[in-house]
Design a protein around this motif. Structure first.
Motif, PDB file in Angstrom:
ATOM      1  N   ALA A   1      33.800  33.399  45.533  1.00  0.00           N
ATOM      2  CA  ALA A   1      34.981  34.053  44.954  1.00  0.00           C
ATOM      3  C   ALA A   1      36.230  33.738  45.759  1.00  0.00           C
ATOM      4  O   ALA A   1      37.301  33.480  45.188  1.00  0.00           O
ATOM      5  CB  ALA A   1      34.754  35.563  44.887  1.00  0.00           C
TER       6      ALA A   1
ATOM      7  N   ILE B   1      39.241  35.401  36.926  1.00  0.00           N
ATOM      8  CA  ILE B   1      37.876  35.128  37.370  1.00  0.00           C
ATOM      9  C   ILE B   1      36.920  35.617  36.298  1.00  0.00           C
ATOM     10  O   ILE B   1      36.943  36.792  35.902  1.00  0.00           O
ATOM     11  CB  ILE B   1      37.549  35.836  38.697  1.00  0.00           C
ATOM     12  CG1 ILE B   1      38.469  35.359  39.815  1.00  0.00           C
ATOM     13  CG2 ILE B   1      36.085  35.602  39.076  1.00  0.00           C
ATOM     14  CD1 ILE B   1      38.271  33.911  40.229  1.00  0.00           C
TER      15      ILE B   1
ATOM     16  N   SER C   1      31.100  40.548  45.033  1.00  0.00           N
ATOM     17  CA  SER C   1      32.396  39.869  44.967  1.00  0.00           C
ATOM     18  C   SER C   1      33.573  40.822  44.775  1.00  0.00           C
ATOM     19  O   SER C   1      34.724  40.421  44.947  1.00  0.00           O
ATOM     20  CB  SER C   1      32.387  38.842  43.831  1.00  0.00           C
ATOM     21  OG  SER C   1      32.110  39.467  42.587  1.00  0.00           O
TER      22      SER C   1
ATOM     23  N   LEU D   1      37.898  40.232  45.297  1.00  0.00           N
ATOM     24  CA  LEU D   1      38.637  40.109  44.039  1.00  0.00           C
ATOM     25  C   LEU D   1      39.641  41.245  43.883  1.00  0.00           C
ATOM     26  O   LEU D   1      40.753  41.039  43.384  1.00  0.00           O
ATOM     27  CB  LEU D   1      37.664  40.087  42.864  1.00  0.00           C
ATOM     28  CG  LEU D   1      36.717  38.887  42.810  1.00  0.00           C
ATOM     29  CD1 LEU D   1      35.719  39.040  41.668  1.00  0.00           C
ATOM     30  CD2 LEU D   1      37.501  37.584  42.652  1.00  0.00           C
TER      31      LEU D   1
END
Length: 338
Positions: free
Chosen positions: A47, A58, A70, A74
């Motif tokens: 990521a 994403i 992740s 993010l």
């Protein structure tokens, strides 16, 4: 626009969905880059590389575990995420109204045509797990559990050879965990969490995060109990179609917490007790059973006399003597259908 694609290839249908996704992206003449998770590298590094490349969106092809791992990076980047649910349970995506890969792929097409799509902010919650090896910081989005709930997750790892994984593995683990031993737990909550909800029988329920190392919580109220499990949820139906947490929402600032205090250890009596709990849940009145103690709050600490397993969003973390939970103050921006 640049689209970063994070892929967990564990399930066969993931790659079929990926092929369809790439075709949609190519038709829109959008640049994209893909990264695949592995057991050793489950998503954080991939990521981060997609974000460094400059991804504006994403897309995650995977389940709750891929999202969980992740989510912190993010959320920090404030880049929107679109989920194509190809995991086993897909708890979070179901609660956000994304119920199939087909629906998710259609959502990708709509977003590429017009990026002004509905979205929601899902807090990234913090779990400080105190193991024999020392403290360990983890994150989760939907559900944390210690004790019998986590034993259901660990039980699927002992599924007899040849029977496969997936939902069957969860069912096998859950069946074994119903008869798990009770654990001695000291439940501690801050005074700001508010009073516990009362069950009809008169039983009282036991009473801002950073990404630094675990710290002590300013906790004020402690209750000792023998419990089957203690859970903190942001989803109403973490284990399938039956509602267990009627006040839980993925976007909520507070957890709905539950301590399950079963009254018996005899297999026959235990099975009968679970049947009554299940009936209460089916009738949308889970708190009606005296074993189900609910309360709400942003923080909780569970300290055990002996180590017990911990699970976060369906990922087994390991045995812990203490689990500190904090509702997240950073959030993951997720594209939704409405």
């Amino acid at each position: 626009m640049k689209v970063g694609i994070l892929i967990n290839p564990k399930h066969g249908h993931t790659m079929r969905a990926y092929s369809e996704l790439v075709e949609i992206i190519r038709r829109s003449h959008t640049r994209y880059r893909s990264a695949t998770t592995t057991k050793q590298w489950p998503g954080v590094e991939q990521a981060s590389k997609l974000l460094d490349w400059g991804a504006d969106l994403i897309v995650i092809l995977g389940g709750d575990g891929t999202l969980r791992v992740s989510a912190p990076v993010l959320a920090s980047a404030n880049v929107p995420v679109l989920i194509i649910p190809t995991g086993t349970a897909n708890v979070l995506s179901r609660h956000l109204g994304i119920r199939s890969t087909r629906q998710a792929l259609q959502l990708v097409q709509k977003y590429l045509d017009s990026p002004f799509a509905p979205r929601c902010e899902v807090p990234v919650n913090v779990a400080d797990c105190f193991t024999e090896a020392g403290p360990r910081r983890e994150h989760f989005l939907s559900l944390a559990g210690i004790g019998g709930d986590a034993r259901a997750v660990s039980g699927r790892t002992r599924l007899p050879t040849g029977l496969g994984w997936g939902i069957l593995g969860y069912a096998y683990g859950a069946g074994r965990a119903l008869f798990a031993p009770l654990i001695s737990a000291h439940l501690t909550t801050p005074q700001s969490s508010g009073p516990p909800r009362q069950s009809p029988g008169g039983h009282a329920a036991p009473g801002a995060d950073s990404d630094s190392q675990p710290n002590e919580l300013p906790l004020e109220t402690t209750t000792a109990n023998y419990v089957w499990s203690v859970m903190a949820s942001k989803t109403a139906r973490p284990a399938g179609p039956i509602p267990v947490f009627d006040r839980a929402r993925p976007t909520a600032a507070k957890f709905e917490l539950l301590a399950v205090e079963l009254s018996t250890t005899k297999p026959g009596d235990r099975l009968g007790e679970w049947a009554l709990i299940g009936w209460s849940c089916v009738n949308r009145r889970p708190a009606a059973h005296a074993a189900m103690h609910y309360w709400q709050g942003t923080e909780a600490s569970i300290t055990l006399d002996d180590p017990a397993p911990v699970q976060l969003d369906g990922d087994l973390i390991g045995d812990c003597r203490r689990l500190d939970l904090r509702a997240g103050t950073t959030a993951l921006t997720i594209i939704t259908a409405n």
